[in-house]
Design a protein around this motif. Sequence first.
Motif, PDB file in Angstrom:
ATOM      1  N   GLU A  20      42.656  45.902  44.858  1.00 30.78           N
ATOM      2  CA  GLU A  20      42.711  44.706  45.706  1.00 30.78           C
ATOM      3  C   GLU A  20      42.119  43.493  44.994  1.00 30.78           C
ATOM      4  O   GLU A  20      42.690  42.398  45.006  1.00 30.78           O
ATOM      5  N   ARG A  21      40.982  43.682  44.329  1.00 25.91           N
ATOM      6  CA  ARG A  21      40.331  42.560  43.638  1.00 25.91           C
ATOM      7  C   ARG A  21      41.100  42.139  42.387  1.00 25.91           C
ATOM      8  O   ARG A  21      41.194  40.947  42.080  1.00 25.91           O
ATOM      9  N   ALA A  36      43.997  40.087  43.594  1.00 29.69           N
ATOM     10  CA  ALA A  36      43.553  38.732  43.945  1.00 29.69           C
ATOM     11  C   ALA A  36      43.297  37.904  42.688  1.00 29.69           C
ATOM     12  O   ALA A  36      43.645  36.716  42.636  1.00 29.69           O
ATOM     13  N   ALA A  37      42.700  38.517  41.665  1.00 35.45           N
ATOM     14  CA  ALA A  37      42.431  37.792  40.421  1.00 35.45           C
ATOM     15  C   ALA A  37      43.735  37.386  39.745  1.00 35.45           C
ATOM     16  O   ALA A  37      43.867  36.252  39.254  1.00 35.45           O
TER      17      ALA A  37
END
Length: 127
Positions: free
Chosen positions: A97-98, A101-102
Amino acid sequence: MSVRRTLKQALAALTSPGWSHVHTDPEQLHRVLAEQTTAANRAAADHATGAAQLNVDELHVQPGLLEVRRSVLADVHYLEGLLIGARHRGLDAGLIERLTAAVDTGHELTVLLADAARTTITAQGTS
């Protein structure tokens, strides 16, 4: 200049704190992140001084924008590779997920930088 790192840049990256080691201790990782931030903040003062002296009009800003965009594009592609690998290996959903997003933020940044570069020409034409 090529999108690929120069040998000097690659060697510097390998010897930079946090690059060549895997950190399993949260405190150690925190220190590496803090060192990266401190180093970037030190460099920021030099960048600001140089930019204030060199960027006398819109077109003088353009080369810096293009250089940063080139660098961000290369980093976003690297992040995409990390994301693909994480998905392929079924790694932690929070990590995926991160990373997603990045990658999305990186792509948004490249669009904003391209728009800013285009503005250097439009602004110059209206001055």
